[in-house]
Design a protein around this motif. Structure first.
Motif, short mmCIF file in Angstrom:
data_model
loop_
_atom_site.label_atom_id
_atom_site.label_comp_id
_atom_site.label_asym_id
_atom_site.label_seq_id
_atom_site.Cartn_x
_atom_site.Cartn_y
_atom_site.Cartn_z
N LEU A 21 -41.48 -24.41 6.58
CA LEU A 21 -40.44 -24.29 5.56
C LEU A 21 -39.08 -24.01 6.18
O LEU A 21 -38.05 -24.32 5.58
N GLY A 22 -39.06 -23.43 7.37
CA GLY A 22 -37.80 -23.15 8.04
C GLY A 22 -37.15 -24.39 8.63
O GLY A 22 -35.98 -24.33 9.06
N LEU A 23 -37.86 -25.50 8.66
CA LEU A 23 -37.31 -26.75 9.21
C LEU A 23 -36.45 -27.43 8.15
O LEU A 23 -36.93 -27.83 7.10
N THR A 24 -35.17 -27.56 8.43
CA THR A 24 -34.26 -28.20 7.47
C THR A 24 -34.19 -29.71 7.66
O THR A 24 -33.80 -30.43 6.75
N ASP A 25 -34.56 -30.19 8.85
CA ASP A 25 -34.52 -31.61 9.12
C ASP A 25 -35.81 -32.27 8.61
O ASP A 25 -36.91 -31.79 8.87
#
Length: 568
Positions: A182-186
């Protein structure tokens, strides 16, 4: 740890002749995977979370190292110091094949992502090619390994404390894995991360570890439930105050609670409801009309516990109203009637605008400006700091929704194990036979509709405050279709399956916004593939497994032995 109980050595089928190059090739692949991960993969630092640093692996590179280490463990179980310890009961060769295929596809996706987000493959540094070469070598080596028939890991028994430890470690891995994903914005990073997690799950399935964990979970249901709620409770503390991720998490919980109510109607009673989103909307509108919003149309503002009961009872009443005249029909006819009810609810909310009908909902404008929920002196809109970690408004609603999910699961499990639940299952399997055996078919159908609507109304009252506004456009047919898809995808009549299906169906579209209009196309293809290869759902009940795989005699024998073992 007590010794693992396996079949006698004489019962293990002899290994076929092994290609001498298989193990060295696999080992070389593992080494190249690790070495390449410590080198630069991309010339551009802005791609995939900066993979351009030598000696300091990025997130995706760390996942590659984890995959390589797990592959090494399986290699050592095939030929090495672990052969005599876990080799006789772990199907390592099949696991290595899955890792070889999965890691190769994983590295190919990384190359495609770098080439797509930059000016082409010219921006791919040698480290990525080295890791790709390692994945290919691992794949080739695993394909050369023999595939002997080994013992069934699902029957392996270890000490009770070791099984509980396995549950704790697994749930902790799920917590940190979810927090990282979930911390991945890409979008590309998120997809590649999902590909890695899917590979690990396939490896667990191929080695028999997943089946063994399923048996452990059956033996320690209370421990697993407690561990799951502990993981869910600590999830906000892993987000560093991120409102974006916690907003998605709250939407997932609302969706899951609503889907669990629909699971009673569809999963247990077998009643196809295509307008279920109306019950969620009725609870939300009751909370909005009774709130202190400047646009509220009812000049009465009771405490929230009363609002919750009013919203849930209103939804249950609508369930009784729509159920009484329509439950005489079944199958496709019932689906058409419930679909019509969902549209009638939406259009009614449009018309209650003071012009075409009484002024209750403000028509298409809805009721905006709903104030933050406040229970006693606790305002859910205010941020709070616990252990040095700031928790915003979405985290506050998340904890409240977690309590709601616990209540919904408790209701569902109690009903499922009760006489009423057995009556619903009988109706789902054969309505005429159930009626002939004295089951009150119509009464149980009405009860299923009312209880399912009640649970949806509960979720709706919280959703109104969390969203700050309600409008008719939020409760369209597509939402009902997604709720039904979550149940079918996860596994009808199960708790874990519906929670998993709801999470996937709500999370993936949010994280794949990068693909714009193509995300629903990709999502549809995923569902088609799922229904083709696992129609019983991701977490299927034993009954549905047999329904969809009647020709699988081994499955029938395995399920029968499980039931006998549990009865003892």
């Amino acid at each position: 740890m007590s010794e693992v109980k396996t079949q006698p050595a004489d019962s293990v089928v002899a290994r076929p002749a092994e290609n001498r190059a298989a193990w060295p090739l696999g080992l070389a692949g593992v080494v190249l995977l690790i070495v390449g991960s410590f080198l630069s993969w991309s010339y551009d630092r802005k791609i995939l979370g900066d993979l351009s640093i030598v000696g300091n692996p990025g997130g995706l590179q760390r996942l590659t190292i984890i995959g390589a280490v797990l592959s090494l463990i399986l290699l050592l179980a095939v030929k090495g110091p672990l052969t005599t310890k876990i080799g006789p009961w772990l199907d390592s060769a099949l696991g290595l094949r899955a890792f070889g295929i999965g890691l190769t596809l994983y590295m190919v996706l990384i190359l495609v992502a770098i080439g797509t987000e930059s000016d082409g493959l010219i921006n791919v540094d040698p480290g990525a090619y080295i890791s790709l070469a390692g994945a290919i070598l691992l794949l080739v080596g695993s394909r050369l390994l023999p595939l002997p028939q080994l013992n069934d890991l699902s029957k392996a028994r270890v000490a009770g404390w070791a099984e509980i430890l396995a549950i704790a470690v697994t749930m902790a891995a799920i917590l940190f894995g979810a927090a990282y994903a979930l911390g991945l914005t890409d979008a590309w990073s998120f997809i590649i991360c999902l590909a890695f997690f899917a590979t690990v799950v396939v490896v667990m399935f191929r080695t028999g570890t997943l089946s063994w964990f399923g048996h452990v979970a059956q033996r320690h249901k209370k421990v697993l439930t407690l561990a799951a709620f502990v993981v869910a409770f600590f999830f906000p503390f892993t987000q560093n105050g991120s409102d974006a991720n916690m907003s998605i998490a709250t939407q997932v919980l609302i969706f899951a609670a609503t889907a669990m109510g629909l699971n009673i109607v569809v999963g247990l009673a077998g009643l196809l409801d295509l307008g279920y989103i109306a019950f969620l909307g009725s609870g939300a509108y009751v909370a909005a009309m009774l709130s202190e919003s400047a646009f509220a149309t009812i000049n009465w503002h009771p405490p929230f516990p009363i609002v919750v009961l009013l919203g849930a009872c209103t939804a249950a009443t609508l369930g009784l109203i729509i159920g009484s005249p329509t439950l005489r029909v079944s199958g496709d006819y019932l689906a058409i009637v419930t679909l019509g009810f969902g549209e009638i609810f939406r259009l009614t909310m449009f018309n209650l605008d003071g012009t075409n009908g009484p002024l209750l909902t403000n028509g298409p404008n809805g009721i905006p400006g709903i104030p933050e929920l406040q229970i006693g002196g606790f305002n859910f809109g205010d941020p709070h700091t616990i252990a040095g970690i700031e928790l915003g408004r979405f985290s506050n609603y998340y904890f409240l929704l977690l309590l709601l999910i616990g209540f919904v699961i408790l209701v569902f499990s109690r009903l499922n194990d009760s006489r009423i639940g057995r009556g619903w299952v009988a109706i789902r399997e054969d309505e005429k036979a159930a009626e002939a055996m004295g089951v009150n078919v119509f009464g149980l159908k009405i009860l299923a509709f009312a209880i399912g609507a009640f649970l949806a109304g509960l979720a709706g009252t919280i959703k109104a405050h969390q969203d700050v506004a309600v409008s008719p456009d939020q409760y369209i047919f597509l939402e009902s279709a997604f709720l039904l898809a979550a149940i079918v995808l996860g596994g009808m009549g199960t708790i874990a399956g519906v929670l998993l299906g709801a999470t996937i169906l709500k999370l993936l579209p949010e994280k794949l916004r990068f693909f714009s209009e193509y995300r629903l196309l990709m999502f549809g293809l995923l569902l088609v593939l799922m229904m083709r290869f696992r129609p019983e759902g991701l977490v299927a009940s034993r009954r549905r497994q047999l329904e969809f795989h009647e020709e699988d005699e081994e499955l029938a024998v395995a399920i029968e032995s499980e039931l006998v073992e549990e009865a003892r």
